[in-house]
Write a protein that holds these residues in place. Structure first.
Motif, PDB file in Angstrom:
ATOM      1  N   THR A  80       2.752  -1.379   4.294  1.00  0.00           N
ATOM      2  CA  THR A  80       2.328  -0.017   3.974  1.00  0.00           C
ATOM      3  C   THR A  80       3.522   0.937   3.972  1.00  0.00           C
ATOM      4  OG1 THR A  80       0.262  -0.467   5.154  1.00  0.00           O
ATOM      5  CG2 THR A  80       0.741   1.834   4.660  1.00  0.00           C
ATOM      6  N   PHE A  81       3.546   1.816   2.982  1.00  0.00           N
ATOM      7  CA  PHE A  81       4.531   2.901   2.957  1.00  0.00           C
ATOM      8  C   PHE A  81       3.775   4.218   2.901  1.00  0.00           C
ATOM      9  CE2 PHE A  81       6.751  -0.773   1.356  1.00  0.00           C
ATOM     10  CZ  PHE A  81       8.010  -0.679   1.954  1.00  0.00           C
ATOM     11  N   GLY A  82       4.067   5.111   3.849  1.00  0.00           N
ATOM     12  CA  GLY A  82       3.319   6.359   3.868  1.00  0.00           C
ATOM     13  C   GLY A  82       3.983   7.397   4.737  1.00  0.00           C
ATOM     14  N   ASP A  83       3.179   8.325   5.226  1.00  0.00           N
ATOM     15  CA  ASP A  83       3.718   9.406   6.041  1.00  0.00           C
ATOM     16  C   ASP A  83       3.384   9.131   7.503  1.00  0.00           C
ATOM     17  OD1 ASP A  83       5.000  12.060   6.257  1.00  0.00           O
ATOM     18  OD2 ASP A  83       3.034  12.641   7.011  1.00  0.00           O
ATOM     19  N   HIS A 108       7.332  12.947  -0.646  1.00  0.00           N
ATOM     20  CA  HIS A 108       7.655  12.020   0.420  1.00  0.00           C
ATOM     21  C   HIS A 108       8.443  10.850  -0.157  1.00  0.00           C
ATOM     22  CE1 HIS A 108       7.014   9.370   3.839  1.00  0.00           C
ATOM     23  NE2 HIS A 108       6.506  10.385   4.499  1.00  0.00           N
ATOM     24  N   GLN A 109       9.274  10.240   0.682  1.00  0.00           N
ATOM     25  CA  GLN A 109      10.084   9.118   0.193  1.00  0.00           C
ATOM     26  C   GLN A 109       9.276   7.823   0.084  1.00  0.00           C
ATOM     27  OE1 GLN A 109      13.654   8.436   2.566  1.00  0.00           O
ATOM     28  NE2 GLN A 109      14.276   6.703   1.270  1.00  0.00           N
ATOM     29  N   ALA A 110       8.041   7.820   0.587  1.00  0.00           N
ATOM     30  CA  ALA A 110       7.267   6.574   0.690  1.00  0.00           C
ATOM     31  C   ALA A 110       7.211   5.783  -0.614  1.00  0.00           C
ATOM     32  CB  ALA A 110       5.853   6.881   1.167  1.00  0.00           C
ATOM     33  N   ARG A 147      11.638   0.417  -4.065  1.00  0.00           N
ATOM     34  CA  ARG A 147      12.888  -0.315  -3.768  1.00  0.00           C
ATOM     35  C   ARG A 147      12.552  -1.656  -3.109  1.00  0.00           C
ATOM     36  NH1 ARG A 147      16.672   1.641  -6.511  1.00  0.00           N
ATOM     37  NH2 ARG A 147      16.021   3.756  -6.999  1.00  0.00           N
ATOM     38  N   PHE A 148      11.562  -1.636  -2.215  1.00  0.00           N
ATOM     39  CA  PHE A 148      11.156  -2.870  -1.533  1.00  0.00           C
ATOM     40  C   PHE A 148      10.606  -3.870  -2.553  1.00  0.00           C
ATOM     41  CE2 PHE A 148       8.110  -5.673   0.479  1.00  0.00           C
ATOM     42  CZ  PHE A 148       8.767  -6.098   1.626  1.00  0.00           C
ATOM     43  N   ASN A 190       0.831   5.298   0.318  1.00  0.00           N
ATOM     44  CA  ASN A 190      -0.076   6.350   0.789  1.00  0.00           C
ATOM     45  C   ASN A 190       0.304   7.762   0.362  1.00  0.00           C
ATOM     46  OD1 ASN A 190      -1.412   4.380   2.166  1.00  0.00           O
ATOM     47  ND2 ASN A 190      -0.759   4.999   4.205  1.00  0.00           N
ATOM     48  N   GLU A 191       1.497   7.926  -0.199  1.00  0.00           N
ATOM     49  CA  GLU A 191       1.946   9.293  -0.503  1.00  0.00           C
ATOM     50  C   GLU A 191       2.285   9.466  -1.980  1.00  0.00           C
ATOM     51  OE1 GLU A 191       1.820  11.820   1.655  1.00  0.00           O
ATOM     52  OE2 GLU A 191       1.073  10.443   3.192  1.00  0.00           O
ATOM     53  N   TYR A 217      -4.839   7.599  -0.853  1.00  0.00           N
ATOM     54  CA  TYR A 217      -4.538   8.977  -0.413  1.00  0.00           C
ATOM     55  C   TYR A 217      -3.839   9.690  -1.591  1.00  0.00           C
ATOM     56  CZ  TYR A 217      -5.158   6.548   4.042  1.00  0.00           C
ATOM     57  OH  TYR A 217      -5.622   5.749   5.057  1.00  0.00           O
ATOM     58  N   LEU A 223       0.862  -1.190   0.000  1.00  0.00           N
ATOM     59  CA  LEU A 223       0.000   0.000   0.000  1.00  0.00           C
ATOM     60  C   LEU A 223       0.897   1.239   0.000  1.00  0.00           C
ATOM     61  CD1 LEU A 223      -2.675   1.594   0.463  1.00  0.00           C
ATOM     62  CD2 LEU A 223      -2.439   1.091   2.905  1.00  0.00           C
ATOM     63  N   ASP A 251       9.224   5.899  -3.218  1.00  0.00           N
ATOM     64  CA  ASP A 251      10.558   5.367  -3.535  1.00  0.00           C
ATOM     65  C   ASP A 251      10.866   4.133  -2.686  1.00  0.00           C
ATOM     66  OD1 ASP A 251      12.131   7.347  -5.378  1.00  0.00           O
ATOM     67  OD2 ASP A 251      11.080   8.634  -3.950  1.00  0.00           O
ATOM     68  N   SER A 252      10.566   4.239  -1.394  1.00  0.00           N
ATOM     69  CA  SER A 252      10.840   3.106  -0.492  1.00  0.00           C
ATOM     70  C   SER A 252      10.040   1.882  -0.931  1.00  0.00           C
ATOM     71  CB  SER A 252      10.460   3.458   0.948  1.00  0.00           C
ATOM     72  OG  SER A 252      11.250   4.505   1.439  1.00  0.00           O
TER      73      SER A 252
END
Lengths: 127, 102, 119, 110
Positions: free
Chosen positions: C116-119, C14-16, C22-23, C8-9, C41, C6, C18-19
């Motif tokens: 999840t990747f987000g803020d 935000h780096q979300a 990469r994952f 969210n940004e 979002y 997921l 990109d992260s």
């Protein structure tokens, strides 16, 4: 407005709310996620901790902001068969709030109990 | 059954790391990514809390995020392991649930 | 193992994203499957066809598109979140598709791990 | 598109949902229903009014399943079932009845 989705597996889902409403959109859109999850017949839990508790504070009035007050929607969750709402006691106390300040029935549990409950989940969704 | 917790905020800006450590169970893993990597550097005021947590929880920090921010891997708090994205994937696969503290 | 992701940004605040990318890439390199990446979002902005980052920066949207093309990764943009933010069929970069939030819950059910990747 | 009621133009989206939900009135509902090929009877009004009350209380249009259950609770099982509701609103008690009731378009589709 969706039809039920047929799925064989039942997983323990938890939506973790740590952010207050209105300052950002997260609380509102998490709630939309929660409502959709009800159609999948999963074991849904909602946790309110830290500033997420303010999402279910009584007496919200957004008229002067021109934003939608979505706090009444938490009271609709029961009709969606989403009844496992948990609030962390320490977070309430830190904010000078009590259960009476909340607009939906919840189960107030300690931080230690919340940690244990989280550990039982299969899917944790956060925002 | 264990959880991988990810934290992506500096503890000096937000309470995510503190909240995470307050809920993680013995045997869980906590991975610091993005702006949370600052917490892993020895000498910062949050470091003792990490060192303390390392007794019950496995602590990791994402190397590429450390490097990008000019943080010296040699100065990472004892007990915190540096991993790359492949290590991140291995951790996620080895844990039964992933809880991202946002 | 099947991963659900997921995001969210949006792509550049935000780096979300990109992260998450990469994952996902590392997971695929290790022989895992990405069951679905769901954008919610401001994450729906990752699907815009109109992003033109400076040539000395990474292209977040192209990264996702290439991942979808090379490894058949299902990139799903939430219709409701997209409508709010002006991301509709016509604004979609190739490789992304628009669908309902149910696709996220389904990913949670079907995938072995949801992250999840987000803020 | 727009609806014309008493010489006043009320804005709607391309599917016929109101742009501003506060524009709703009963006359408009009758007009929307006509566009939908629905002949409004007291039974139709009962559901439309129920939806409006539900919205006023909870600020959302209920999922069909939830609506059916809530109607069954209030008006009995004879009305709180899919067959009854789909007979009244062939395109779905969710979408069609919500449109007539002036509620926002349900976006949360599965």
């Amino acid at each position: 407005m969706e039809d039920d989705f047929e799925a064989g597996t039942v997983k323990k889902f938890m939506f973790v709310n740590r952010k207050p409403p209105y300052g950002t959109v997260y609380a509102l859109e998490v709630l939309e996620m929660v409502l959709i999850s009800a159609a999948f017949d999963q074991d849904v839990h909602i946790a309110f901790l830290d500033d997420g508790i303010y999402q279910i504070k009584k007496g919200q009035d957004t008229k002067d902001l021109g934003m939608k007050n979505f706090s009444p929607t938490y009271r609709a969750l029961e009709g969606y068969d989403i009844e496992k709402l948990f609030v962390e006691r320490e977070c309430l106390e830190e904010r000078g709030l009590s259960e009476d300040d909340l607009l939906v029935p919840v189960e107030v549990i300690s931080r230690a109990e919340m940690g244990k409950l989280m550990a039982e989940m299969d899917v944790v969704l956060t925002a | 059954m264990s959880t991988l917790h990810t934290v992506n905020k500096s503890p000096f800006e937000r309470s995510n790391l503190q909240a995470c450590l307050g809920h993680a169970q013995n045997g869980d893993s906590v991975l610091l990514i993005e702006d949370a990597v600052f917490a892993a550097i020895a000498g910062n005021t949050f470091a003792p809390k990490l060192a303390d947590a390392a007794q019950d929880i496995k602590l990791f920090v994402l190397g590429p995020d450390l490097k990008a921010r000019g943080m010296d891997p040699a100065k990472v708090v004892d007990g915190v392991n540096i991993i790359d994205y492949e290590g991140f994937v291995d951790l996620a696969a080895a844990s039964s649930t992933i809880h991202s503290w946002l | 193992m099947k991963f659900g992701i997921l995001v969210n940004e949006g792509p550049y605040n935000h780096q979300a994203s990109d992260s998450a990318y990469r994952f996902a890439k590392a997971a695929i390199d290790k022989g895992h499957e990405i069951f679905r990446v769901f954008f919610y979002y401001d994450g729906v902005l990752n699907a815009t066809a109109h992003s033109e980052p400076p040539s000395d920066d990474r292209n977040v949207i192209k990264n996702w598109q290439k991942l979808a093309a090379d490894h058949k990764v299902d990139l799903v943009v939430c219709v409701a979140a997209g409508l709010r933010r002006g991301i509709v069929e016509a604004s979609l970069a190739p490789g992304f598709r628009i669908s309902g939030l149910g696709q996220l819950i389904e990913a949670g059910i079907q995938a072995d791990r949801m992250i999840t990747f987000g803020d | 598109m727009a609806y014309e009621v008493n010489g006043k133009s009320i804005e709607a989206d391309e599917e016929g949902f109101l742009v501003n939900i506060n524009d709703w009135n009963e006359e408009l509902a009758g007009l929307v229903a006509k566009d939908e090929g629905v002949d409004m009877t007291p039974e139709h009004w009962e559901v439309v009014n129920f939806l409006r009350e539900y919205y006023a209380e909870y600020q959302i249009a209920p999922a069909v399943r939830v609506l059916t259950k809530a109607i069954a609770k209030k008006m009995g099982p004879d009305k709180g079932n899919n067959k009854y509701l789909y007979e009244l609103f062939p395109y779905g008690p969710g979408k069609q009845a919500c449109k007539i009731a002036g509620l926002p378009k349900p976006t949360g589709c599965v």
